[in-house]
Design a protein around this motif. Structure first.
Motif: not given
Length: 334
Positions: A158-166
């Motif tokens: 639920p916390t993914v914005w445009i980027f998911d650097f993980s």
């Protein structure tokens, strides 16, 4: 030369102005400083108001027990329709602050994000049950493709914005995109179901399995409440209490609406087992449990005189609703 020498007062001999001053109005240095100070103070005021005012605008806990899905075609599932409608309302209309970056006011919220995540968690459980049980003629038959995809998308972080650097430095699909896509798939399943191109087995064993899965999820939520009360009810300030309270509230709210619509989907089974009165009472218990809305969530000791225990109160109503749900499940098993 004397001070009255005309050569000293010749304007042509004055030092040239800096280039940036040539483009500004002819104002005194003092006035420029006052303007700069006012602009700086204005920015401070805007910055101080941005998050508080923005949070008030974004924040919304929508626990309307009378929320309805749009009209469904004959033969479609009312429970699937309410699931899609909830996603459209919470993600498409109210916004999804769970993945807001730090420069957006929703980033500072916690109650609304936890409430919405609780709703999506309950819907994800329900769709998984639809995929694994209700939408199959038998356990060995193929899973419905729309429900298969929807279940995966509702399990998305639920916390993914445009980027998911993980996972990657490249842009990726946001939480909103995944959840709204799941809603479209649920609507497509219902359209196919109304045309006889999908399966919705309205059997007593399928209804029982769905109730058991909901009961298991509520048991897990109850354990989280119990642990928080046991370990932190003596703390003067418990910063996790409101997060747990609103996540549980979202679960209870979504399950209450799903169960209300499942009564219509499985009307024949409920009538045959004479469960209508018990079912209505159960749905009402879910509505009561989801309607708690303290101004500030306090995790006081259960026997406290001044500081209430909102988590303990919520846990009581949750267990009451869960007990009624399991009683109906036991009747369906006979």
């Amino acid at each position: 030369m004397s001070e009255n020498d005309p050569l000293l007062n010749d304007p042509l001999l004055e030092a040239p102005k800096p280039r940036w001053r040539r483009w500004l109005p002819s104002v005194s240095r003092g006035r420029l400083l006052r303007w700069a100070l006012r602009a700086f103070l204005a920015l401070l005021v805007i910055a101080a108001l941005y998050y508080p005012v923005g949070m008030l605008v974004v924040h919304r806990i929508d626990d309307d027990p009378n929320f309805q899905a749009p009209a469904t075609p004959e033969g479609a599932s009312r429970a699937v329709a309410i699931a899609a409608a909830l996603i459209d309302r919470e993600v498409g209309q109210h916004g999804w602050p769970s993945n807001d970056p730090f420069f957006m006011p929703g980033w500072a919220l916690d109650n609304m994000p936890n409430y919405q995540q609780g709703i999506v968690s309950a819907l994800s459980r329900f769709v998984q049950e639809m995929r694994d049980q209700i939408s199959r003629v038998r356990a060995t038959s193929q899973a419905d493709p729309d429900l298969e995809k929807a279940a995966g998308q509702l399990s998305y972080s639920p916390t993914v914005w445009i980027f998911d650097f993980s996972t990657s430095w490249a842009p990726t699909a946001s939480s909103e995109q995944q959840y709204l896509a799941a809603a479209r798939l649920l609507k497509n399943f219902n359209d196919r179901l109304s045309r006889g191109q999908a399966v919705f087995e309205r059997r007593a064993d399928n209804l029982q399995a769905t109730l058991d899965r909901i009961g298991a999820d509520l048991g897990s939520a109850s354990a989280v409440l119990d642990k928080q009360v046991e370990e932190h009810s003596g703390d003067w300030v418990d910063f996790q209490a409101d997060d747990i309270f609103y996540a549980t509230k979202g679960r209870l709210y979504a399950y209450g609406l799903l169960l209300r619509e499942l009564e219509i989907d499985f009307a024949q089974v409920i009538a045959e087992r004479d469960l209508k009165a018990a079912w209505d009472q159960m749905v009402q218990s879910f509505e009561v449990a989801a309607s708690l809305k303290p101004l500030v969530v306090v995790n006081g000791r259960p026997d406290a005189f001044l500081r209430p225990s909102h988590l303990a109160a919520q846990g009581f109503f949750l267990l009451r609703a869960r007990t009624q749900l399991l009683e109906i499940s036991n009747i369906l098993q006979k």
